[in-house]
Design an enzyme around this catalytic site. Structure first.
Site, PDB file in Angstrom:
ATOM      1  N   MET A   1      17.090  35.437 -21.645  1.00 62.25           N
ATOM      2  CA  MET A   1      18.125  35.932 -22.552  1.00 62.25           C
ATOM      3  C   MET A   1      19.303  34.983 -22.798  1.00 62.25           C
ATOM      4  O   MET A   1      20.332  35.417 -23.309  1.00 62.25           O
ATOM      5  CB  MET A   1      18.647  37.282 -22.020  1.00 62.25           C
ATOM      6  CG  MET A   1      17.534  38.316 -21.861  1.00 62.25           C
ATOM      7  SD  MET A   1      18.098  39.945 -21.394  1.00 62.25           S
ATOM      8  CE  MET A   1      18.811  40.498 -22.924  1.00 62.25           C
ATOM      9  N   GLU A   2      19.190  33.725 -22.439  1.00 61.20           N
ATOM     10  CA  GLU A   2      20.369  32.850 -22.510  1.00 61.20           C
ATOM     11  C   GLU A   2      20.161  31.442 -23.095  1.00 61.20           C
ATOM     12  O   GLU A   2      21.084  30.873 -23.691  1.00 61.20           O
ATOM     13  CB  GLU A   2      20.978  32.650 -21.097  1.00 61.20           C
ATOM     14  CG  GLU A   2      21.611  33.872 -20.476  1.00 61.20           C
ATOM     15  CD  GLU A   2      20.600  34.802 -19.810  1.00 61.20           C
ATOM     16  OE1 GLU A   2      19.471  34.344 -19.551  1.00 61.20           O
ATOM     17  OE2 GLU A   2      20.921  35.974 -19.573  1.00 61.20           O
TER      18      GLU A   2
ATOM     19  N   ASP B   1       8.100  38.509 -13.657  1.00 59.79           N
ATOM     20  CA  ASP B   1       7.265  39.634 -14.054  1.00 59.79           C
ATOM     21  C   ASP B   1       6.447  39.179 -15.258  1.00 59.79           C
ATOM     22  O   ASP B   1       6.790  38.178 -15.889  1.00 59.79           O
ATOM     23  CB  ASP B   1       8.121  40.861 -14.404  1.00 59.79           C
ATOM     24  CG  ASP B   1       9.231  40.530 -15.396  1.00 59.79           C
ATOM     25  OD1 ASP B   1      10.199  39.854 -14.994  1.00 59.79           O
ATOM     26  OD2 ASP B   1       9.113  40.922 -16.569  1.00 59.79           O
TER      27      ASP B   1
ATOM     28  N   HIS C   1      38.648  32.471 -19.088  1.00 59.86           N
ATOM     29  CA  HIS C   1      37.459  32.828 -18.296  1.00 59.86           C
ATOM     30  C   HIS C   1      37.239  31.949 -17.074  1.00 59.86           C
ATOM     31  O   HIS C   1      36.427  32.290 -16.217  1.00 59.86           O
ATOM     32  CB  HIS C   1      36.205  32.754 -19.186  1.00 59.86           C
ATOM     33  CG  HIS C   1      36.395  33.437 -20.495  1.00 59.86           C
ATOM     34  ND1 HIS C   1      36.695  32.760 -21.655  1.00 59.86           N
ATOM     35  CD2 HIS C   1      36.390  34.747 -20.812  1.00 59.86           C
ATOM     36  CE1 HIS C   1      36.839  33.628 -22.639  1.00 59.86           C
ATOM     37  NE2 HIS C   1      36.674  34.837 -22.167  1.00 59.86           N
TER      38      HIS C   1
END
Ligand code: HPA
Length: 245
Positions: free
Chosen positions: A190-191, A214, A8
């Site tokens: 999300m991480e 938001d 990666h």
């Protein structure tokens, strides 16, 4: 045999600075390198997960995309910590406000990261693990946020595996957001939980800093201009933290 290049990341350990800033979006990594770093060179191109190393106020700093979600940041942060000699990763992202205590455009500093992910299961712990930021980074960051006079909140975030949750059929008080908010969780992204766990396992350091883009309770969202200015505040905070370490 050396553990690099990896599937990666097509770089060598010396290509990265000891501190890497990680936005989710690789084009944002490019934008950060072009706007905030001097003499930036690209160090990763695999899957277009762009990474750069350059100078901020004369000190080497790297920036690389993490992709979206726990599996993606799980891979990149694991390789950076374990194969490329990186010591500190600071995630720079957006989050959805979940608490009345945070307003859109605020900077949230993630002291802890709850999660609904199974990532922790791989560690075979005989109980519930609490993913937390590294004190060294958290302390440096909060000191800088005070110096820069930013509107910031420090607390728990939720690293969710879903952006589109299917709890619309439940009564309001049983919806996931409401339950996490009841426990004082400030914002959802999300991480970070995976990043914090990988850092802990590798004996390295991690922190997540977010702008509230938001708000899930008030329904407010930021305009493109507002997002840009709160993004700039967050980036200054992350870069100043990086060079204070
Ligand atoms: N959910 C998950 N991640 C996010 C959100 C959200 O509402 N807003 C910004 N990142």
């Amino acid at each position: 045999m050396e553990n690099y290049p990896t599937p990666h990341i097509n770089a060598a350990p010396e290509d990265f600075a000891k501190t890497v800033l990680m936005p989710g979006d690789p084009l944002r990594a490019k934008f950060i390198a072009e706007s905030f770093l001097e003499e930036a060179v690209q160090v990763n191109s695999v899957r277009n997960m762009l990474g750069f190393t350059g100078l901020y106020k004369g000190e080497r700093v790297s920036v690389m995309g993490s992709g979206m979600g726990i599996p993606s940041i799980g891979i990149y942060s694991y390789e950076l910590f374990n194969f490329f000699g990186v010591e500190n990763i600071i995630r720079v992202g957006t989050a959805g406000g979940m608490s009345e205590k945070v307003k859109i455009r605020d900077v949230v500093i993630g002291m802890g990261a709850c999660t609904n992910s199974n990532f922790v299961k791989q560690f075979h712990l005989p109980g519930d693990y609490a993913p937390i930021a590294s004190w060294k980074l958290l302390e440096a960051c909060v000191n800088k946020a005070k110096e820069l006079n930013l509107n910031y909140k420090v607390g728990n975030v939720l690293s969710s595996d879903t952006f589109y949750g299917d709890d619309g059929c439940l009564p309001d008080e049983l919806k996931g957001n409401a339950l996490w908010a009841k426990m004082g969780v400030l914002a959802v992204e999300m991480e970070s939980a995976a990043l914090y766990m990988n850092a802990a396992r590798a004996g390295k350091n991690a922190l997540g800093i977010f702008t509230v883009s938001d708000h899930l309770i008030t329904g407010e969202a930021t305009s493109a201009e507002e997002r840009q200015s709160s993004f700039t505040d967050m980036m200054k905070l992350a870069l100043e933290t990086a060079i204070a370490l």
